[in-house]
Write a protein that holds these residues in place. Structure first.
Motif, short mmCIF file in Angstrom:
data_model
loop_
_atom_site.label_atom_id
_atom_site.label_comp_id
_atom_site.label_asym_id
_atom_site.label_seq_id
_atom_site.Cartn_x
_atom_site.Cartn_y
_atom_site.Cartn_z
N LYS A 115 26.10 32.07 37.30
CA LYS A 115 26.05 32.92 36.08
C LYS A 115 24.73 32.55 35.34
O LYS A 115 24.33 32.98 34.24
CB LYS A 115 27.13 32.71 35.15
N ARG A 116 23.72 31.48 35.88
CA ARG A 116 22.64 31.52 35.17
C ARG A 116 21.55 32.34 36.08
O ARG A 116 21.20 32.18 36.90
CB ARG A 116 22.16 30.04 35.40
N PRO A 117 20.65 33.10 34.97
CA PRO A 117 19.46 33.87 35.69
C PRO A 117 18.30 32.95 36.20
O PRO A 117 18.16 32.01 35.35
CB PRO A 117 18.89 34.57 34.37
N VAL A 118 17.86 33.25 37.29
CA VAL A 118 16.73 32.38 37.71
C VAL A 118 15.78 33.77 38.01
O VAL A 118 16.17 34.50 38.63
CB VAL A 118 17.20 31.44 38.89
N ALA A 119 14.47 33.40 37.58
CA ALA A 119 13.40 34.20 38.24
C ALA A 119 12.48 33.51 39.09
O ALA A 119 12.16 32.47 38.88
CB ALA A 119 12.58 34.76 36.74
N ARG A 120 12.01 34.42 39.97
CA ARG A 120 11.11 33.59 41.10
C ARG A 120 9.89 34.73 41.11
O ARG A 120 10.05 36.00 41.50
CB ARG A 120 11.71 33.59 42.38
#
Length: 115
Positions: free
Chosen positions: A22-27
């Protein structure tokens, strides 16, 4: 011990957002460029561009999704992280990325009118 990276460069790909627990992660990819230069002996060193994989979590990831486009100039501070895995052919792969701690948007890309 210190593990700190400081980069100033341009976003090369639109951030890809996923969720881990449930944690957003951007790449996304960031390009940094060293300008060409001339050595004292007259030899010319050409321009060199390096591509970096940037990882952002939580609020920073949501900001990346909302505000970063290709060409956005960023200042990023973070740390190096290397992960290793075996692909489906049992070949060991390794990737080094920068996990961003802080960032600043330095400039947004300007659109040029079509001629």
């Amino acid at each position: 011990m210190v593990n700190k990276v400081i980069l100033v460069g341009n976003v090369g790909t639109i951030p890809e957002i996923k969720y881990a627990d449930k944690r957003p992660v951007a790449r996304f990819r960031l390009a940094t460029t060293e300008p060409p230069r001339r050595l004292p002996n007259g030899a010319e060193i050409p321009e060199r561009t390096e591509w970096h994989t940037i990882i952002m979590w939580d609020d920073a990831a949501l900001s990346a999704e909302r505000y970063f486009t290709k060409g956005t100039k960023l200042y990023i501070e973070g740390k190096l992280r290397t992960r290793e895995w075996n692909d489906r052919n049992a070949i060991t792969r390794r990737e080094t990325s920068i996990v961003a701690d802080t960032f600043d948007i330095l400039a947004r890309p300007t659109s040029t009118p079509n001629k």
